[in-house]
Design an enzyme around this catalytic site. Sequence first.
Site, PDB file in Angstrom:
ATOM      1  N   ASP A 432      38.228  42.111  39.817  1.00 11.41           N
ATOM      2  CA  ASP A 432      39.004  40.977  39.290  1.00 11.41           C
ATOM      3  C   ASP A 432      40.442  41.413  39.008  1.00 11.41           C
ATOM      4  O   ASP A 432      40.756  42.602  39.028  1.00 11.41           O
ATOM      5  CB  ASP A 432      38.316  40.472  38.011  1.00 11.41           C
ATOM      6  CG  ASP A 432      38.898  39.154  37.533  1.00 11.41           C
ATOM      7  OD1 ASP A 432      39.506  38.440  38.356  1.00 11.41           O
ATOM      8  OD2 ASP A 432      38.755  38.840  36.333  1.00 11.41           O
ATOM      9  N   GLU A 435      45.552  41.082  41.731  1.00 19.76           N
ATOM     10  CA  GLU A 435      46.723  40.598  42.511  1.00 19.76           C
ATOM     11  C   GLU A 435      47.850  41.624  42.549  1.00 19.76           C
ATOM     12  O   GLU A 435      48.582  41.610  43.555  1.00 19.76           O
ATOM     13  CB  GLU A 435      47.217  39.282  41.909  1.00 19.76           C
ATOM     14  CG  GLU A 435      46.250  38.126  42.113  1.00 19.76           C
ATOM     15  CD  GLU A 435      44.978  38.233  41.253  1.00 19.76           C
ATOM     16  OE1 GLU A 435      45.088  38.736  40.132  1.00 19.76           O
ATOM     17  OE2 GLU A 435      43.899  37.851  41.724  1.00 19.76           O
ATOM     18  N   ASP A 506      40.078  30.969  39.036  1.00 19.29           N
ATOM     19  CA  ASP A 506      39.885  30.185  37.806  1.00 19.29           C
ATOM     20  C   ASP A 506      40.116  28.698  38.027  1.00 19.29           C
ATOM     21  O   ASP A 506      41.176  28.155  37.669  1.00 19.29           O
ATOM     22  CB  ASP A 506      40.815  30.729  36.722  1.00 19.29           C
ATOM     23  CG  ASP A 506      40.446  32.167  36.354  1.00 19.29           C
ATOM     24  OD1 ASP A 506      39.362  32.619  36.769  1.00 19.29           O
ATOM     25  OD2 ASP A 506      41.251  32.814  35.663  1.00 19.29           O
TER      26      ASP A 506
HETATM   27  C1  GLC Z   1      39.713  36.185  35.039  1.00 22.16           C
HETATM   28  C2  GLC Z   1      38.658  35.865  36.075  1.00 22.16           C
HETATM   29  C3  GLC Z   1      37.468  35.219  35.421  1.00 22.16           C
HETATM   30  C4  GLC Z   1      36.936  36.130  34.325  1.00 22.16           C
HETATM   31  C5  GLC Z   1      38.042  36.446  33.323  1.00 22.16           C
HETATM   32  C6  GLC Z   1      37.606  37.456  32.282  1.00 22.16           C
HETATM   33  O1  GLC Z   1      40.228  35.025  34.520  1.00 22.16           O
HETATM   34  O2  GLC Z   1      39.162  35.073  37.103  1.00 22.16           O
HETATM   35  O3  GLC Z   1      36.475  34.947  36.364  1.00 22.16           O
HETATM   36  O4  GLC Z   1      35.877  35.516  33.670  1.00 22.16           O
HETATM   37  O5  GLC Z   1      39.171  36.971  34.006  1.00 22.16           O
HETATM   38  O6  GLC Z   1      37.253  38.656  32.873  1.00 22.16           O
END
Ligand code: GLC
Length: 864
Positions: A432, A435, A506
């Site tokens: 995650d 980017e 998200d």
């Molecule tokens: C980011 C991710 C999401 C995750 C959050 C906390 O927003 O896109 O899926 O739950 O981080 O880790």
Amino acid sequence: MRNLFIFGVLFFAFSANAQIAANNVTSIKISNESSLLIQTNEFDLELIPMSNSNSIDYLEFSYFPKNNKEKWHHSYTIFHEKRMELLKNRGLKFQKVQGGNSNTTELYFIGNYIIEIEKQPYNIVVREINISQSTKELSNQYFNSNVILRDYANLNWINEDHKISKNFELMEDKYIGLGEKTGPVNRKGNAYTMWNSDVPAYGLEQDPLYVSIPFYIGVNNHNSYGIYVDHSCKSYFNFGAACNFTSISVEDDHLRYYLILGNNTAEIAKKYRNLTGHTPLPPKWSLGFHQSRWSYKSQDEVMSLAAEFKKKNMPVDAIHLDIHYMDACKVFTFNQQQFKNPKLMVDELKNNGINIITILDPGIKIEKGYQAYDNALKNDLFLKYPNGQNYEAGVWPGLCAFPDFTNPKARKWWSESVKFYTDLGISGLWNDMNEPAAWGKEVPTYIRFNREGHISNLTQNRNIYGMQMARATREGAETLLQKRVFTLTRAGFAGIQRYAAVWTGDNVASDEHMMLSFKLLTNMSLCGVDLVGADVGGFMNPATPELFTRWMSAAAFTPFYRAHKMIDMPQSEPWCYGDIHTEINRYYMQLRYRLMPYLYATMQNNEFPALKSMAYFQELSEQNHENGFNDKFESQFILGNSILVAPAKSTQKSTEVYLPKVPKSNKWYSLHSDIQYAANQKYYVASPLSQLPIFVKAGSVIPEIIPQKIENTQSKTDTLNFHVYYSEMGDYEGYFYDDDGISLKTTNSPCVSIQITGKPMSQEIEFNINKIGNFNFHYKVLKFIMHGLPQTNVNQIDDSPKPRIMRINNQQFVAPSANVVESYRPHFALQQDLYKVDKIDKTANPNYIFHVNCPNSSFKLTIE
Ligand code: GLC
């Protein structure tokens, strides 16, 4: 007046200047290796034909401005070895066409194409000619030939402000592609930026999002083409938005793109995959249902969540652990208070068929004594400012440093560090914030990346960062475990499919976001990324029960199927929305598992997109092709070749659907009722919450299993069903594939595949079985369920329907006739050893049970 005069002078000066800068061709040569070298005042261009087959599949255009002495191009998408393989076919040679006025234009043949180079100023046109030609015949053919791609007059090359732009004529009505992009499926009239971004609760029209895939298809009814721009730097695509040409721009010091040649969208999509890589077959468990939230915070909570699935009789294969499983959000740690014995938890769940997936963020907390930080610091693996100082920014753990995944050493370190998880038995890893994200803030562009030893900045590397993180994770886990692993990523670039599944970040709990998600997924799949999904139910905000249920049912047909929810939101598991919704959610979750053989076979057969939009087939529906691009139908999708899903908004009780013309078929069946619909038409169909509009192509043969209790992908049954959707065209197609679901796949891995094909205009369906190695085909019964078998001739004597004759090879039997009772589905079955029909068991009419030989070779099913 005075102003006019000044304007006139300026205008004159400007146009005179433009003329001085005319970009004329100074030389054209065919090189020994059969590329075409073109020099102009401004650049050197090398045009290289490439092939995967016997004919030309790609033309690589490499433009290097005169001032670029280094001529260095590094691709994270097309590795050197791949390029060499495509270059192998040296049979492809440019041939100069004699005659004409070579002062102004030169023509070159390559395969079935002519390259026309205008010299003053430089301009290039690629045309296709249909038959093999001799120079003599050229004149006629040439003028009748189709233009594939034409540069935009003398404004086709701009090198300004550290950006190179290449402009083409805006010839097509339709442009599709670019992966994870919002907006209409047809890109014409719009502009897009490739710049991976952290965009929580992104807008329905927002651009850019998390993933960059600089590939599009110019769709034309006669000769479509693809363009893949092989630059991971910041880049821009414009299809006639605020200009009247198509434009690609890269913030780089040179430009390389591939013109992909083919006749239609399917052919080009296939060639794009051959260029950038296929989605490897995922572990079978990862195609089951995934439950996630930010976060399940303790071992007890996770264990009771798993138990609840069992209690509620709902299938699940994976539970995701979001950032709270870690100690203070530090990657490669577990919070020992909340998770007393992670190994035990992982093992116990695995014994119950449930896999744990842990999140990994790239930001490493700056904390002396934290092993990961100390280690990466010692080995100098972090991103840096130009002065050598590490780049630091805030993410979940607080102030962090970021591994430089474009540095092979950092990738190796990360791959090895993944051992922390694999030692615990974890084979699902979720990448995650890659980017990379720094609280949604702009990261300074002057950060230094190693880029395989060619130090460069954020502009060059941002789009590739997430993909290289996913690569390191994937390669690490796979090497350590020596089996298939599941990796998921938010950010990515062209080729990401080789390393990870992608989810669309998200999103928001709204009907509009749900509808957008399917459009994003088909777009990604068109661009090679098949293992895709969105946060089911919407990540941000609570969903209404109707929305959650509708999303659960439609997403049951998307390759990656995960419900996920943001922190501080109400509970959102599939049983949290009331009894009726629980019931419907269960039905669709189970339907996914029943169709698991179909989904698994679709993922294994990865030559073409697993998910297809209606636009994908537009070339076949000429008179109606606008429907393929109509925004009303942009969220519809076809999974594999046979199943079409028309997601309807949650409140919509009836929905307009478009059933396109697709190869080898002329109608569709409703999955729920078997009602038949002619293809290439629009219909209004009922879409109550319990009944998502789903259709099956006539001529499909779909494998299905119905284990007595469906708990996860390990739930088994003795009977393998084949649903045969009758087609008077006789052009049947189907595919079944199975293996152990987890071993790394090689060409000799034990497996079984059944290729199912019909002979056009006959009713003979061949089941070609190919078994490799000692694979244990555990099914004892093969059952055939006939759909839409037409009423047979009426018996002259008593008006009763005459029974249909079916045969398995030469063994004849009487098939039950259809339409006797509505919803009556005649079926018959083959038991055990396929082939030699020993015994027909009619006890359970209309079930015909056949005892047959082992399914080691092929058989034929005939309908008379
Ligand atoms: C980011 C991710 C999401 C995750 C959050 C906390 O927003 O896109 O899926 O739950 O981080 O880790």
